[in-house]
Scaffold this motif. Structure first.
Motif, PDB file in Angstrom:
ATOM      1  N   GLU A  21       0.853  -1.195   0.000  1.00 35.67           N
ATOM      2  CA  GLU A  21       0.000   0.000   0.000  1.00 35.67           C
ATOM      3  C   GLU A  21       0.889   1.246   0.000  1.00 35.67           C
ATOM      4  O   GLU A  21       2.007   1.193   0.529  1.00 35.67           O
ATOM      5  CB  GLU A  21      -0.917   0.005   1.235  1.00 35.67           C
ATOM      6  CG  GLU A  21      -2.004  -1.071   1.197  1.00 35.67           C
ATOM      7  CD  GLU A  21      -3.031  -0.868   0.080  1.00 35.67           C
ATOM      8  OE1 GLU A  21      -3.039   0.200  -0.563  1.00 35.67           O
ATOM      9  OE2 GLU A  21      -3.809  -1.798  -0.158  1.00 35.67           O
ATOM     10  N   PRO A  22       0.454   2.345  -0.638  1.00 42.09           N
ATOM     11  CA  PRO A  22      -0.889   2.547  -1.156  1.00 42.09           C
ATOM     12  C   PRO A  22      -1.056   2.149  -2.621  1.00 42.09           C
ATOM     13  O   PRO A  22      -2.038   2.550  -3.260  1.00 42.09           O
ATOM     14  CB  PRO A  22      -1.067   4.052  -1.007  1.00 42.09           C
ATOM     15  CG  PRO A  22       0.292   4.599  -1.314  1.00 42.09           C
ATOM     16  CD  PRO A  22       1.269   3.602  -0.741  1.00 42.09           C
ATOM     17  N   LEU A  23      -0.117   1.358  -3.188  1.00 39.67           N
ATOM     18  CA  LEU A  23      -0.188   1.100  -4.639  1.00 39.67           C
ATOM     19  C   LEU A  23      -1.489   0.389  -5.066  1.00 39.67           C
ATOM     20  O   LEU A  23      -2.091   0.789  -6.074  1.00 39.67           O
ATOM     21  CB  LEU A  23       1.054   0.332  -5.099  1.00 39.67           C
ATOM     22  CG  LEU A  23       2.346   1.179  -5.102  1.00 39.67           C
ATOM     23  CD1 LEU A  23       3.567   0.302  -5.344  1.00 39.67           C
ATOM     24  CD2 LEU A  23       2.278   2.274  -6.151  1.00 39.67           C
ATOM     25  N   PRO A  24      -1.957  -0.660  -4.348  1.00 38.36           N
ATOM     26  CA  PRO A  24      -3.226  -1.273  -4.792  1.00 38.36           C
ATOM     27  C   PRO A  24      -4.395  -0.286  -4.738  1.00 38.36           C
ATOM     28  O   PRO A  24      -5.234  -0.252  -5.648  1.00 38.36           O
ATOM     29  CB  PRO A  24      -3.427  -2.436  -3.808  1.00 38.36           C
ATOM     30  CG  PRO A  24      -2.046  -2.741  -3.304  1.00 38.36           C
ATOM     31  CD  PRO A  24      -1.352  -1.414  -3.234  1.00 38.36           C
ATOM     32  N   ALA A  25      -4.435   0.545  -3.694  1.00 39.91           N
ATOM     33  CA  ALA A  25      -5.515   1.533  -3.586  1.00 39.91           C
ATOM     34  C   ALA A  25      -5.401   2.562  -4.712  1.00 39.91           C
ATOM     35  O   ALA A  25      -6.412   2.980  -5.300  1.00 39.91           O
ATOM     36  CB  ALA A  25      -5.460   2.220  -2.224  1.00 39.91           C
ATOM     37  N   LEU A  63       9.575  10.418 -17.032  1.00 40.40           N
ATOM     38  CA  LEU A  63       8.760  11.288 -17.886  1.00 40.40           C
ATOM     39  C   LEU A  63       7.364  10.672 -17.978  1.00 40.40           C
ATOM     40  O   LEU A  63       7.222   9.552 -18.485  1.00 40.40           O
ATOM     41  CB  LEU A  63       9.360  11.409 -19.291  1.00 40.40           C
ATOM     42  CG  LEU A  63      10.873  11.711 -19.391  1.00 40.40           C
ATOM     43  CD1 LEU A  63      11.266  11.932 -20.846  1.00 40.40           C
ATOM     44  CD2 LEU A  63      11.256  12.898 -18.531  1.00 40.40           C
ATOM     45  N   GLY A  64       6.353  11.363 -17.473  1.00 41.02           N
ATOM     46  CA  GLY A  64       4.974  10.850 -17.504  1.00 41.02           C
ATOM     47  C   GLY A  64       4.580  10.248 -16.159  1.00 41.02           C
ATOM     48  O   GLY A  64       4.751   9.060 -15.921  1.00 41.02           O
ATOM     49  N   THR A  65       4.036  11.090 -15.273  1.00 38.87           N
ATOM     50  CA  THR A  65       3.708  10.660 -13.901  1.00 38.87           C
ATOM     51  C   THR A  65       2.349   9.975 -13.833  1.00 38.87           C
ATOM     52  O   THR A  65       2.180   8.994 -13.099  1.00 38.87           O
ATOM     53  CB  THR A  65       3.664  11.887 -12.946  1.00 38.87           C
ATOM     54  OG1 THR A  65       4.736  12.777 -13.245  1.00 38.87           O
ATOM     55  CG2 THR A  65       3.712  11.459 -11.500  1.00 38.87           C
ATOM     56  N   PHE A  66       1.348  10.544 -14.537  1.00 38.92           N
ATOM     57  CA  PHE A  66      -0.057  10.142 -14.461  1.00 38.92           C
ATOM     58  C   PHE A  66      -0.499  10.188 -12.999  1.00 38.92           C
ATOM     59  O   PHE A  66      -0.424  11.225 -12.369  1.00 38.92           O
ATOM     60  CB  PHE A  66      -0.255   8.773 -15.122  1.00 38.92           C
ATOM     61  CG  PHE A  66      -1.704   8.384 -15.324  1.00 38.92           C
ATOM     62  CD1 PHE A  66      -2.666   9.336 -15.624  1.00 38.92           C
ATOM     63  CD2 PHE A  66      -2.123   7.060 -15.245  1.00 38.92           C
ATOM     64  CE1 PHE A  66      -4.009   8.982 -15.819  1.00 38.92           C
ATOM     65  CE2 PHE A  66      -3.444   6.688 -15.438  1.00 38.92           C
ATOM     66  CZ  PHE A  66      -4.378   7.650 -15.721  1.00 38.92           C
ATOM     67  N   THR A  67      -0.931   9.075 -12.401  1.00 35.42           N
ATOM     68  CA  THR A  67      -1.381   9.150 -10.997  1.00 35.42           C
ATOM     69  C   THR A  67      -0.294   8.702 -10.021  1.00 35.42           C
ATOM     70  O   THR A  67      -0.557   8.542  -8.826  1.00 35.42           O
ATOM     71  CB  THR A  67      -2.670   8.332 -10.798  1.00 35.42           C
ATOM     72  OG1 THR A  67      -2.453   6.997 -11.281  1.00 35.42           O
ATOM     73  CG2 THR A  67      -3.840   8.942 -11.551  1.00 35.42           C
ATOM     74  N   GLY A  68       0.904   8.433 -10.525  1.00 30.33           N
ATOM     75  CA  GLY A  68       2.036   8.215  -9.628  1.00 30.33           C
ATOM     76  C   GLY A  68       2.420   6.776  -9.358  1.00 30.33           C
ATOM     77  O   GLY A  68       3.312   6.509  -8.542  1.00 30.33           O
ATOM     78  N   TYR A  69       1.787   5.827 -10.061  1.00 31.12           N
ATOM     79  CA  TYR A  69       2.057   4.412  -9.746  1.00 31.12           C
ATOM     80  C   TYR A  69       3.522   4.018 -10.014  1.00 31.12           C
ATOM     81  O   TYR A  69       4.188   3.446  -9.141  1.00 31.12           O
ATOM     82  CB  TYR A  69       1.108   3.502 -10.539  1.00 31.12           C
ATOM     83  CG  TYR A  69       1.184   2.054 -10.119  1.00 31.12           C
ATOM     84  CD1 TYR A  69       0.279   1.526  -9.195  1.00 31.12           C
ATOM     85  CD2 TYR A  69       2.175   1.208 -10.606  1.00 31.12           C
ATOM     86  CE1 TYR A  69       0.370   0.206  -8.783  1.00 31.12           C
ATOM     87  CE2 TYR A  69       2.273  -0.110 -10.205  1.00 31.12           C
ATOM     88  CZ  TYR A  69       1.361  -0.604  -9.295  1.00 31.12           C
ATOM     89  OH  TYR A  69       1.457  -1.922  -8.886  1.00 31.12           O
ATOM     90  N   ASP A  95      -1.692  16.870  -9.375  1.00 36.91           N
ATOM     91  CA  ASP A  95      -2.351  16.991  -8.060  1.00 36.91           C
ATOM     92  C   ASP A  95      -2.701  15.614  -7.502  1.00 36.91           C
ATOM     93  O   ASP A  95      -2.492  15.346  -6.311  1.00 36.91           O
ATOM     94  CB  ASP A  95      -3.634  17.835  -8.186  1.00 36.91           C
ATOM     95  CG  ASP A  95      -3.336  19.293  -8.511  1.00 36.91           C
ATOM     96  OD1 ASP A  95      -2.177  19.718  -8.328  1.00 36.91           O
ATOM     97  OD2 ASP A  95      -4.263  20.002  -8.953  1.00 36.91           O
ATOM     98  N   ILE A  96      -3.233  14.740  -8.373  1.00 39.12           N
ATOM     99  CA  ILE A  96      -3.617  13.394  -7.904  1.00 39.12           C
ATOM    100  C   ILE A  96      -2.370  12.636  -7.444  1.00 39.12           C
ATOM    101  O   ILE A  96      -2.354  12.022  -6.371  1.00 39.12           O
ATOM    102  CB  ILE A  96      -4.346  12.617  -9.020  1.00 39.12           C
ATOM    103  CG1 ILE A  96      -5.698  13.267  -9.324  1.00 39.12           C
ATOM    104  CG2 ILE A  96      -4.528  11.143  -8.627  1.00 39.12           C
ATOM    105  CD1 ILE A  96      -6.391  12.698 -10.568  1.00 39.12           C
ATOM    106  N   SER A  97      -1.318  12.669  -8.250  1.00 39.53           N
ATOM    107  CA  SER A  97      -0.123  11.889  -7.883  1.00 39.53           C
ATOM    108  C   SER A  97       0.489  12.418  -6.590  1.00 39.53           C
ATOM    109  O   SER A  97       0.891  11.636  -5.722  1.00 39.53           O
ATOM    110  CB  SER A  97       0.885  11.866  -9.026  1.00 39.53           C
ATOM    111  OG  SER A  97       1.279  13.164  -9.365  1.00 39.53           O
ATOM    112  N   ARG A  98       0.513  13.740  -6.430  1.00 40.86           N
ATOM    113  CA  ARG A  98       1.079  14.296  -5.185  1.00 40.86           C
ATOM    114  C   ARG A  98       0.287  13.813  -3.967  1.00 40.86           C
ATOM    115  O   ARG A  98       0.853  13.561  -2.903  1.00 40.86           O
ATOM    116  CB  ARG A  98       1.073  15.826  -5.242  1.00 40.86           C
ATOM    117  CG  ARG A  98       2.223  16.392  -6.080  1.00 40.86           C
ATOM    118  CD  ARG A  98       2.291  17.915  -5.929  1.00 40.86           C
ATOM    119  NE  ARG A  98       3.448  18.470  -6.611  1.00 40.86           N
ATOM    120  CZ  ARG A  98       3.369  19.381  -7.584  1.00 40.86           C
ATOM    121  NH1 ARG A  98       2.201  19.828  -7.985  1.00 40.86           N
ATOM    122  NH2 ARG A  98       4.474  19.848  -8.145  1.00 40.86           N
ATOM    123  N   SER A  99      -1.035  13.660  -4.134  1.00 33.06           N
ATOM    124  CA  SER A  99      -1.840  13.201  -2.991  1.00 33.06           C
ATOM    125  C   SER A  99      -1.485  11.755  -2.634  1.00 33.06           C
ATOM    126  O   SER A  99      -1.484  11.380  -1.460  1.00 33.06           O
ATOM    127  CB  SER A  99      -3.340  13.347  -3.284  1.00 33.06           C
ATOM    128  OG  SER A  99      -3.762  12.353  -4.192  1.00 33.06           O
TER     129      SER A  99
END
Ligand SMILES: C[S@@+](CC[C@H](N)C(=O)[O-])C[C@H]1O[C@@H](n2cnc3c(N)ncnc32)[C@H](O)[C@@H]1O
Length: 209
Positions: A21-25, A63-69, A95-99
């Motif tokens: 966690e938090p990767l599965p979530a 290069l390319g974060t998207f939601t940070g996975y 913003d999503i990835s930073r959260s």
């Protein structure tokens, strides 16, 4: 084109140890978003984390974060004083990835640069052990040259989606043409050694000599 039969993909997923966690979530939350298929996911994420650990990498460029996975997966393999710089164009994705970074003990190793990746790369100082290229595909040839310049000798470039769902076989649209053209450039580039793996949508491993 399905590159790998779905039951085989499923088997590899199930026989790869579950990510912390938090990767599965994060993956579940992202599955509700448009563009959910862009997330690398468990098998490639564990692969990236293992590469980072095997190399003993301390400094990573993405290069390319998207939601940070993928950023969090690689950050997990870094030592406590390691650093990952991830470049993202889209404010909402940033913003999503930073959260999510804030929910992980490895998030403090990550620094996000908002804006076009090529402009962000130009401002970076120092060299990197590993670079993961996973942003817009039409810029892949430019990303390759820019990242190779920032890599230390013996460093590794990991380039995602280099089979582009099989469209590289007869590239008729700009993204497929850019990826196919880059794969051919890499194969002939004396500065590097390479192997194009059929992992997920194609993962090109390129080691700088
Ligand atoms: C395939 S997704 C990245 C997936 C991510 N690595 C993961 O594992 O979840 C590509 C991302 O690149 C971003 N992007 C597109 N064009 C870009 C550019 N010129 N500079 C930086 N990021 C860009 C998109 O907004 C998107 O978030």
């Amino acid at each position: 084109m399905d590159l790998i039969p779905a039951p085989i993909e499923r088997y590899a997923y199930e026989r790869t140890r579950k990510e912390p966690e938090p990767l599965p979530a994060l993956a579940t939350a992202t599955s509700q978003m448009s563009g959910a298929g862009m997330l690398t996911g468990r098998v490639e994420g564990r692969f990236l984390c293992m590469l980072v650990r095997l190399m003993g990498a301390k400094r990573i460029l993405e290069l390319g974060t998207f939601t940070g996975y993928s950023a969090l997966s690689m950050a997990e393999g870094l030592p406590d004083d390691g650093q990952l710089i991830t470049c993202e164009l889209d404010q909402t994705h940033a913003d999503i990835s930073r959260s999510w970074f804030a929910k992980s003990p490895h998030g403090r190793k990550i620094e996000l640069r908002l804006g076009p990746a090529l402009a962000s790369i130009a401002t970076l100082e120092g060299s990197f052990d590993l670079a993961f290229i996973d942003a817009d595909k039409e810029n892949y040839p430019a990303y390759y040259q820019a990242c190779l310049g920032k890599l230390r000798s013996g460093g590794l470039l990991v380039i995602d989606n280099t089979l582009w769902s099989g469209k590289v076989l007869s590239p008729s649209e700009p993204s497929a043409q850019a990826i196919d053209s880059l794969n051919r450039v890499i194969e002939r580039d004396d500065r590097v050694e390479n192997v194009l793996l059929t992992v997920r949508d194609g993962v090109h491993l390129v080691r700088k000599r």
